[in-house]
Design an enzyme around this catalytic site. Structure first.
Site, PDB file in Angstrom:
ATOM      1  N   ASP A 251       0.866  -1.162   0.000  1.00 23.81           N
ATOM      2  CA  ASP A 251       0.000   0.000   0.000  1.00 23.81           C
ATOM      3  C   ASP A 251       0.920   1.234   0.000  1.00 23.81           C
ATOM      4  OD1 ASP A 251      -2.331   1.622   0.358  1.00 23.81           O
ATOM      5  OD2 ASP A 251      -1.795   1.772   2.485  1.00 23.81           O
ATOM      6  N   ASP A 253       0.025   5.091   0.935  1.00 27.44           N
ATOM      7  CA  ASP A 253      -0.086   6.064   2.031  1.00 27.44           C
ATOM      8  C   ASP A 253      -0.079   5.370   3.387  1.00 27.44           C
ATOM      9  OD1 ASP A 253      -0.353   8.269   0.213  1.00 27.44           O
ATOM     10  OD2 ASP A 253      -2.414   7.600  -0.160  1.00 27.44           O
TER      11      ASP A 253
HETATM   12 MG    MG Z   1      -2.785   3.286   3.481  1.00 22.60          MG
END
Ligand code: MG
Ligand code: ZN
Length: 436
Positions: A251, A253
């Site tokens: 992922d 962020d």
């Molecule tokens: Mg995230």
């Protein structure tokens, strides 16, 4: 199918390794590099081989002869004085077919050449360049591609410090249409990368083929030692697309970069401490590193696709400065809920890619021949964990970003680490490396 190998290089920087032999004849394992290339091409269906030679060419001709020993037909074209890569092609024009593969003889390559060829044929481009990420993008010429895979610009080094570009390096392998010879005046010293490809890019006729396979120039004693050890250890073959490889899906962020709400401006892209080093360890262990990220800011109208591209270029630049790279990035620009001011209506729908759906993962598996067995997903929220479960890969949560606080008892990750560094520690400890 025809392969043309630029075999005129002098190994000036290789010192003792190439004093009496041309650079492409330097041995990697038990064979000269040029022989590896000819055998690789032959395996992928290229049986017409043209060698463009100059320096110490008799050493090449006496080794390869007419090519019978290697299952190919070899012809030679000698240039004197050397004419550069484009000049040499122009000089050999009588011997070129309508479409040909070009390899640089001083790069060690293990690549699915037949797939590259098919990709080019489908694209109708005048030339297709193989591009790949490397661990020193600041010191490499970089190309930028648009969403369709067209190369929009080539950025030679050196570049200004604050120019953020994707880590896409010209790998020295290209499929070229004979038509481009018309752009090369005869008898001049001209270079494909410097003099011809930029003009093709400006006309929208140059395409990129992204690869995570092995391409390494062995132009210095250090690099030569590297290539030899990668070959001996089997790494060069393991990275070939013909072998499925495990991936670590990341992922974005809250895992790679600091989570600021609605990141929409490159200035907000800051790496989490230790993220680059962790990704570098995954690169070195042979994992594909693939970013999968929901970016509903695009559907909300808060971040344009151009701004998003720049944000990712900055991320790749910052990673590259610490010798780390990502092999591929997939983003979902959609969002299901309509009815907000400023939104982009055509991106407001219930798509198949927004995590916890698995569309981005499925696409990555197809694009990169990912082996799900041995793959992981590192995330900071329930969506990441659930998507990993649906893919049947191991979810690893991190306490950075959203810290997996939204995971309920049914959706807990297999592991919860302090940050990406801890997650990579767990991955490498449980599997050693992606080499199996
Ligand atoms: Mg995230
Ligand atoms: Zn989507």
């Amino acid at each position: 199918m025809q392969v043309v190998i630029l075999a005129g290089g002098r190994g000036t920087r290789l010192g003792e390794h190439a004093q009496t032999i041309p650079k492409p004849m330097v041995a990697i394992g038990e064979r000269p590099n040029l022989e590896h290339q000819i055998l690789l091409a032959q395996r992928h269906g290229f049986t017409n081989v043209l060698l463009l030679v100059s320096h110490l060419s008799e050493r090449i001709e006496s080794h390869f002869g007419g090519g019978e020993r290697f299952g190919v037909k070899i012809s030679y074209c000698a240039e004197d004085p050397p004419l550069g890569t484009a000049g040499a092609l122009r000089h050999a024009s009588q011997l070129l077919e309508d479409r040909f593969l070009v390899l640089y003889g001083d790069i060690f390559i293990d690549c699915d050449l037949a797939r590259l060829w098919a990709h080019h044929v489908d694209s109708r481009a005048l030339a297709t360049l193989v591009v790949h990420p490397n661990d020193h993008p600041d010191d490499s010429d970089l190309v930028e591609t648009d969403a369709d895979g067209r190369i929009s610009a080539i950025y030679p080094k050196p570049r200004p410090e604050n120019q953020y570009l994707p880590n896409s390096v010209n790998a020295g392998v290209a499929v070229i249409e004979r038509e481009i010879l018309a752009m090369i005046p005869p008898g001049q010293h001209l270079d494909l990368a410097r003099d011809i490809f930029p003009a093709l890019a400006r006309n929208g006729r140059l395409r990129a083929y992204h690869s995570a396979e092995y391409f390494k120039d062995f132009g210095t004693p250090d690099r030569l030692a590297h290539v030899r050890s990668d070959f001996e250890s089997g790494k060069t073959a393991r990275l070939s697309r013909s072998h499925a490889r495990p991936a670590v899906f990341l992922d974005r962020d809250g895992v790679i970069n600091k989570d600021v709400s609605h990141l929409s401006n490159p200035a907000q892209m800051e790496l989490i401490a230790g993220a680059a080093e962790s990704i570098r360890r995954l690169n070195q262990a042979g994992y594909l590193v693939i970013v999968v990220t929901n970016q509903p800011v695009v559907a909300r109208g808060e971040c344009s696709l151009d701004a998003l591209r720049l944000i990712h270029s900055k991320m790749e630049t910052l990673l590259g400065r610490e010798r780390a790279w990502i092999d591929a990035l997939y983003f979902c620009p959609h969002h299901p809920d309509k009815g907000f001011a400023g939104e982009v209506p055509e991106l407001k729908f219930d798509c198949m890619c927004r995590k916890p759906k698995t569309g981005m993962f499925d696409q990555a598996v197809r694009d990169w021949n990912v082996s799900l067995a041995g793959s992981y997903c590192v995330g900071d929220s329930r969506r990441d964990i659930v998507a990993a479960r649906r893919m049947g890969i191991v979810p690893v949560g991190v306490r950075t970003g959203s810290a997996c606080l939204d995971c309920d008892a049914l959706d807990l990750p297999d592991w919860l680490a302090d940050d990406l560094r801890g997650a990579v520690e767990i991955i490498l400890a449980s599997s050693g490396s992606a080499q199996s």
